[in-house]
Design a protein around this motif. Structure first.
Motif, short mmCIF file in Angstrom:
data_model
loop_
_atom_site.label_atom_id
_atom_site.label_comp_id
_atom_site.label_asym_id
_atom_site.label_seq_id
_atom_site.Cartn_x
_atom_site.Cartn_y
_atom_site.Cartn_z
N ALA A 6 0.83 -1.20 0.00
CA ALA A 6 0.00 0.00 0.00
C ALA A 6 0.86 1.25 0.00
CB ALA A 6 -0.91 0.01 1.23
N SER A 7 0.27 2.33 -0.45
CA SER A 7 0.85 3.66 -0.32
C SER A 7 -0.06 4.44 0.61
CB SER A 7 0.92 4.36 -1.68
OG SER A 7 1.82 3.70 -2.52
N ILE A 8 0.53 5.05 1.61
CA ILE A 8 -0.24 5.71 2.65
C ILE A 8 0.14 7.18 2.69
CG2 ILE A 8 -0.73 5.75 5.12
CD1 ILE A 8 0.44 2.74 4.95
N ARG A 9 -0.87 8.04 2.58
CA ARG A 9 -0.61 9.47 2.65
C ARG A 9 -0.36 9.86 4.10
NH1 ARG A 9 -5.05 13.72 0.81
NH2 ARG A 9 -6.11 12.49 2.40
N LEU A 10 0.77 10.48 4.32
CA LEU A 10 1.13 10.93 5.67
C LEU A 10 0.65 12.37 5.86
CD1 LEU A 10 4.79 9.60 5.82
CD2 LEU A 10 2.76 8.57 6.83
N LEU A 11 0.13 12.65 7.02
CA LEU A 11 -0.28 14.01 7.33
C LEU A 11 0.93 14.92 7.35
CD1 LEU A 11 -2.86 13.35 10.19
CD2 LEU A 11 -3.35 13.93 7.81
N LYS A 12 0.74 16.15 6.94
CA LYS A 12 1.82 17.12 6.92
C LYS A 12 2.43 17.23 8.32
CE LYS A 12 2.78 21.66 5.04
NZ LYS A 12 2.18 22.82 4.38
N GLY A 13 3.75 17.15 8.38
CA GLY A 13 4.44 17.26 9.66
C GLY A 13 4.60 15.95 10.40
N THR A 14 4.06 14.85 9.87
CA THR A 14 4.20 13.55 10.52
C THR A 14 5.65 13.08 10.41
OG1 THR A 14 1.95 12.93 9.92
CG2 THR A 14 3.42 11.14 10.54
N ALA A 15 6.23 12.76 11.55
CA ALA A 15 7.62 12.31 11.57
C ALA A 15 7.64 10.78 11.48
CB ALA A 15 8.30 12.77 12.85
N ILE A 16 8.41 10.30 10.55
CA ILE A 16 8.60 8.85 10.39
C ILE A 16 10.05 8.55 10.71
CG2 ILE A 16 8.69 6.95 8.74
CD1 ILE A 16 5.90 7.59 9.46
N GLN A 17 10.25 7.73 11.71
CA GLN A 17 11.61 7.32 12.03
C GLN A 17 12.08 6.36 10.95
OE1 GLN A 17 11.21 5.52 15.85
NE2 GLN A 17 10.84 7.44 16.91
N SER A 18 13.38 6.26 10.81
CA SER A 18 13.89 5.36 9.79
C SER A 18 13.78 3.92 10.28
CB SER A 18 15.33 5.72 9.43
OG SER A 18 16.14 5.61 10.58
#
Length: 90
Positions: A6-18
């Motif tokens: 899937a491709s998931i739209r992240l909310l603006k400013g959402t931090a994703i750790q590596s």
């Protein structure tokens, strides 16, 4: 969304750790009214930048059960039928 990822739209400013793997929780509502809750171990493929600072998180499902795949395929098929009825191309 597909049965494999899937491709998931992240909310603006959402931090994703590596992270390389995560668990994706989904609640899929079918036309019958059934709600299926899936917990899918997923591998992060990439994060892409979109317009206006939005991002997409692309994941691949790892070792989904046959039942999970069947539920995903049924959900996707129902959504495709809805789009065709609205005259939109899938």
């Amino acid at each position: 969304m597909s049965a494999g990822g899937a491709s998931i739209r992240l909310l603006k400013g959402t931090a994703i750790q590596s992270v390389s793997q995560l668990y994706l929780w989904m609640a899929l509502t079918l036309k019958s009214g059934e709600i299926h809750y899936l917990r899918l171990k997923s591998k992060v493929i990439r994060v892409t930048e979109k317009e206006h600072g939005n991002r997409l998180l692309h994941v691949q499902f790892l070792e989904p059960s046959k039942n999970d795949i069947q539920t995903l395929m049924r959900f996707i098929f129902e959504k495709q039928v809805d789009l065709k009825k609205k005259g939109l191309h899938v």
